[in-house]
Design a protein around this motif. Structure first.
Motif, PDB file in Angstrom:
ATOM      1  N   VAL A   1       0.849  -1.196   0.000  1.00  0.00           N
ATOM      2  CA  VAL A   1       0.000   0.000   0.000  1.00  0.00           C
ATOM      3  C   VAL A   1       0.882   1.242   0.000  1.00  0.00           C
ATOM      4  N   ALA A   2       0.474   2.229  -0.789  1.00  0.00           N
ATOM      5  CA  ALA A   2       1.124   3.536  -0.774  1.00  0.00           C
ATOM      6  C   ALA A   2       0.105   4.567  -0.313  1.00  0.00           C
ATOM      7  N   ALA A   3       0.426   5.261   0.763  1.00  0.00           N
ATOM      8  CA  ALA A   3      -0.429   6.331   1.266  1.00  0.00           C
ATOM      9  C   ALA A   3       0.226   7.664   0.932  1.00  0.00           C
ATOM     10  N   GLN A   4      -0.463   8.485   0.153  1.00  0.00           N
ATOM     11  CA  GLN A   4       0.055   9.804  -0.193  1.00  0.00           C
ATOM     12  C   GLN A   4      -0.367  10.781   0.894  1.00  0.00           C
ATOM     13  N   VAL A   5       0.612  11.378   1.554  1.00  0.00           N
ATOM     14  CA  VAL A   5       0.322  12.291   2.651  1.00  0.00           C
ATOM     15  C   VAL A   5       0.839  13.688   2.318  1.00  0.00           C
ATOM     16  N   GLU A   6       0.328  14.667   3.062  1.00  0.00           N
ATOM     17  CA  GLU A   6       0.714  16.061   2.853  1.00  0.00           C
ATOM     18  C   GLU A   6       1.325  16.622   4.134  1.00  0.00           C
ATOM     19  N   ASN A   7       2.101  17.680   3.967  1.00  0.00           N
ATOM     20  CA  ASN A   7       2.708  18.411   5.101  1.00  0.00           C
ATOM     21  C   ASN A   7       3.651  17.554   5.946  1.00  0.00           C
ATOM     22  N   PRO A   8       4.815  17.142   5.405  1.00  0.00           N
ATOM     23  CA  PRO A   8       5.290  17.383   4.039  1.00  0.00           C
ATOM     24  C   PRO A   8       4.770  16.326   3.068  1.00  0.00           C
ATOM     25  N   PRO A   9       4.758  16.646   1.768  1.00  0.00           N
ATOM     26  CA  PRO A   9       4.225  15.694   0.791  1.00  0.00           C
ATOM     27  C   PRO A   9       5.157  14.504   0.600  1.00  0.00           C
ATOM     28  N   SER A  10       4.589  13.295   0.672  1.00  0.00           N
ATOM     29  CA  SER A  10       5.387  12.083   0.488  1.00  0.00           C
ATOM     30  C   SER A  10       4.463  10.915   0.205  1.00  0.00           C
ATOM     31  N   LEU A  11       5.058   9.823  -0.263  1.00  0.00           N
ATOM     32  CA  LEU A  11       4.383   8.536  -0.351  1.00  0.00           C
ATOM     33  C   LEU A  11       4.928   7.665   0.770  1.00  0.00           C
ATOM     34  N   GLU A  12       4.046   7.215   1.661  1.00  0.00           N
ATOM     35  CA  GLU A  12       4.442   6.306   2.719  1.00  0.00           C
ATOM     36  C   GLU A  12       4.112   4.884   2.267  1.00  0.00           C
ATOM     37  N   LEU A  13       5.144   4.074   2.074  1.00  0.00           N
ATOM     38  CA  LEU A  13       4.994   2.735   1.522  1.00  0.00           C
ATOM     39  C   LEU A  13       5.028   1.694   2.635  1.00  0.00           C
ATOM     40  N   GLY A  14       4.127   0.712   2.555  1.00  0.00           N
ATOM     41  CA  GLY A  14       4.103  -0.321   3.574  1.00  0.00           C
ATOM     42  C   GLY A  14       3.454  -1.587   3.080  1.00  0.00           C
ATOM     43  N   ARG A  15       3.640  -2.647   3.826  1.00  0.00           N
ATOM     44  CA  ARG A  15       2.996  -3.932   3.576  1.00  0.00           C
ATOM     45  C   ARG A  15       1.878  -4.129   4.590  1.00  0.00           C
ATOM     46  N   VAL A  16       0.782  -4.690   4.119  1.00  0.00           N
ATOM     47  CA  VAL A  16      -0.372  -4.933   4.976  1.00  0.00           C
ATOM     48  C   VAL A  16      -0.555  -6.429   5.135  1.00  0.00           C
ATOM     49  N   ASP A  17      -0.656  -6.870   6.393  1.00  0.00           N
ATOM     50  CA  ASP A  17      -0.943  -8.259   6.717  1.00  0.00           C
ATOM     51  C   ASP A  17      -2.123  -8.268   7.674  1.00  0.00           C
ATOM     52  N   GLY A  18      -3.298  -8.625   7.147  1.00  0.00           N
ATOM     53  CA  GLY A  18      -4.502  -8.491   7.963  1.00  0.00           C
ATOM     54  C   GLY A  18      -4.756  -7.029   8.242  1.00  0.00           C
ATOM     55  N   THR A  19      -4.734  -6.655   9.523  1.00  0.00           N
ATOM     56  CA  THR A  19      -4.877  -5.238   9.877  1.00  0.00           C
ATOM     57  C   THR A  19      -3.576  -4.677  10.448  1.00  0.00           C
ATOM     58  N   SER A  20      -2.454  -5.343  10.138  1.00  0.00           N
ATOM     59  CA  SER A  20      -1.144  -4.862  10.585  1.00  0.00           C
ATOM     60  C   SER A  20      -0.442  -4.135   9.439  1.00  0.00           C
ATOM     61  N   TRP A  21       0.300  -3.106   9.785  1.00  0.00           N
ATOM     62  CA  TRP A  21       1.034  -2.286   8.821  1.00  0.00           C
ATOM     63  C   TRP A  21       2.520  -2.384   9.104  1.00  0.00           C
ATOM     64  N   SER A  22       3.306  -2.741   8.085  1.00  0.00           N
ATOM     65  CA  SER A  22       4.762  -2.770   8.206  1.00  0.00           C
ATOM     66  C   SER A  22       5.338  -1.711   7.281  1.00  0.00           C
TER      67      SER A  22
END
Length: 343
Positions: free
Chosen positions: A76-97
Motif C-alpha cells: 500500500v502507498a499512502a500519499q500524505v501532505e505536510n510534508p508531501p510524500s508517499l508512505e509505503l508499507g505492507r499490509v498483513d490483515g490489519t497490521s502495517w509494516s
C-alpha cells in the motif's frame, strides 16, 4: 466480477436508454453543456461531521493528512501532505509494516497505480513514478500534469489542466495529443486496455482512443463526479459526489449501466474482488459502505463507521480495506464481514 455487473437482465431499461441517448448526442463538451443548465460539476470531498467513531480493525498513524491510498497486491502507498510524500508499507490483515518514504514535490496531484504496480504522482512539471520494489524516478520538464497513467504496453499518459491527454513513451517523450475535454482530472486504464478520462469541472467521463485526435464519446457523469476506479477488465465505477449516487460504466466505448443512491457525499470508490463488492467512502457520514452489484441494482452489504474525512480508499489483494483520513487521523485497516443479502 464485471460480467455479473453488466448482465443485461439486471440493467434498468431506462438507464440503457439514457446512456444510448447521451452517447448519441455527446460528441463534444460544448454539446454536453447545452443539455441542461443545472448547476453541476466541480465536485470536491464534502466536509465531514466533526465526530467519528471508527469500528473494528486498526488505526495506523501516518504523518500529516492522507490525500490518496493505492494498493498493489498487499503493498500500500499512502500519499500524505505536510510534508508531501508517499508512505509505503505492507499490509498483513490489519497490521502495517512500514517500508519506505518517498518525498514528493510541493503541490503534487493525486497518486494512482498502474497494472504493473507502478505508483504515479503528477505534479506541476512532470510525474514521479515509484516501481513495485520502491525505486523512484521523476520525469520533469513535461509541463503541468493533472493526472497520469500507464497503458498495458508501458506508454505514459499525462493529462493537462487544459483538457488534453498526452501520449508519451516510457521516458516521457511526447508522441501525440488528444483534446476535447475541459480538464483531465483522472485517467483510468482497464484490464482490457481501454482508456477512460474524467473531467471534473463539467462532470464528464470520456472514452479515449489513443490513436485519435479528440476524446469521445463523452457522457455526463451524474451531477458532480468525484473519483473513478477500475471494475473488472472493461468497466469503471465513479462516485457522483454532488448527486449522492454510484455510477457503473462499461469502457469500450463508455456507456452507463447502473446508477443508484448511496450514503451522503460519496467520494472514494474501490473494487473488492475478494468479496465481489464495491466499497464507497462517504465523507458526509464518516462511513464506508459495501455494495453488491450482481443483480443490476446496488445491494448494501456493509455500513461501517470509519475515520473522519475518509477521502481515500483502497482494497488489498487479500481483502484488507484501507481508508485514509484527510483530517490527520491516519489509516483505518479493516477486514470486514459482509451481511447476507436480503432474500
Amino acid at each position: 466480477m464485471h460480467r455479473r455487473v453488466l448482465r443485461r437482465s439486471g440493467v434498468p431499461a431506462a438507464l440503457i436508454a439514457l446512456a444510448i441517448g447521451l452517447t448519441a448526442c455527446s460528441s463534444s463538451t460544448s454539446e454536453l453543456e447545452e443539455q441542461d443548465r443545472v448547476a453541476q460539476g466541480n465536485a470536491a470531498p464534502a466536509e465531514s461531521p466533526q465526530v467519528s467513531d471508527p469500528i473494528g480493525g486498526e488505526i495506523i498513524p501516518v504523518p500529516g493528512s492522507v490525500r490518496a491510498v493505492v494498493a498493489t497486491g498487499d503493498r500500500v502507498a499512502a500519499q500524505v501532505e505536510n510534508p508531501p510524500s508517499l508512505e509505503l508499507g505492507r499490509v498483513d490483515g490489519t497490521s502495517w509494516s512500514a517500508e519506505d518514504s518517498v518525498p514528493l514535490p510541493a503541490g503534487a496531484g493525486t497518486a494512482s497505480t498502474a497494472h504493473d504496480g507502478t505508483v504515479l504522482v503528477p505534479h506541476g512539471d512532470g510525474v514521479v513514478l515509484v516501481s513495485p520494489d520502491g525505486g523512484a524516478r521523476e520525469l520533469s520538464g513535461l509541463g503541468p500534469v493533472s493526472a497520469a497513467a500507464l497503458t498495458l504496453d508501458g506508454r505514459l499518459l499525462t493529462g493537462t489542466p487544459g483538457g488534453e491527454i498526452v501520449v508519451r513513451d516510457a521516458d516521457g517523450a511526447e508522441h501525440h495529443r488528444i483534446d476535447g475535454l475541459t480538464s483531465v482530472d483522472e485517467i483510468s486504464v482497464s484490464g482490457d486496455g481501454s482508456v477512460t478520462a474524467l473531467s471534473r469541472p463539467d462532470t464528464v467521463i470520456a472514452s479515449v482512443d489513443l490513436e485519435a485526435d479528440h476524446a469521445g464519446p463523452l457522457l455526463r457523469a451524474g451531477r458532480g463526479a468525484g473519483l473513478l476506479d477500475e471494475l473488472g477488465e472493461g468497466s469503471v465505477i465513479a462516485s457522483d459526489t454532488v448527486g449522492g449516487t454510484l455510477l457503473v460504466y462499461s469502457t469500450s466505448p463508455v456507456r452507463l449501466h447502473q446508477q443508484f443512491p448511496v450514503a451522503s457525499a460519496p467520494w472514494a470508490v474501490a473494487e473488492d474482488p475478494t468479496r465481489q463488492v464495491v466499497w464507497v467512502a462517504s465523507t458526509g457520514t464518516n462511513t464506508i459502505q459495501a455494495y453488491d452489484l450482481g443483480d443490476g441494482v446496488g445491494m448494501l452489504r456493509a455500513d461501517i463507521p470509519t475515520v473522519r474525512q475518509p477521502d481515500s480508499l483502497a482494497v488489498t489483494k487479500s481483502g484488507t480495506v484501507v481508508v485514509g483520513s484527510a483530517d490527520g487521523a491516519g489509516l483505518h485497516l479493516l477486514r470486514p464481514t459482509l451481511t447476507e443479502p436480503a432474500s
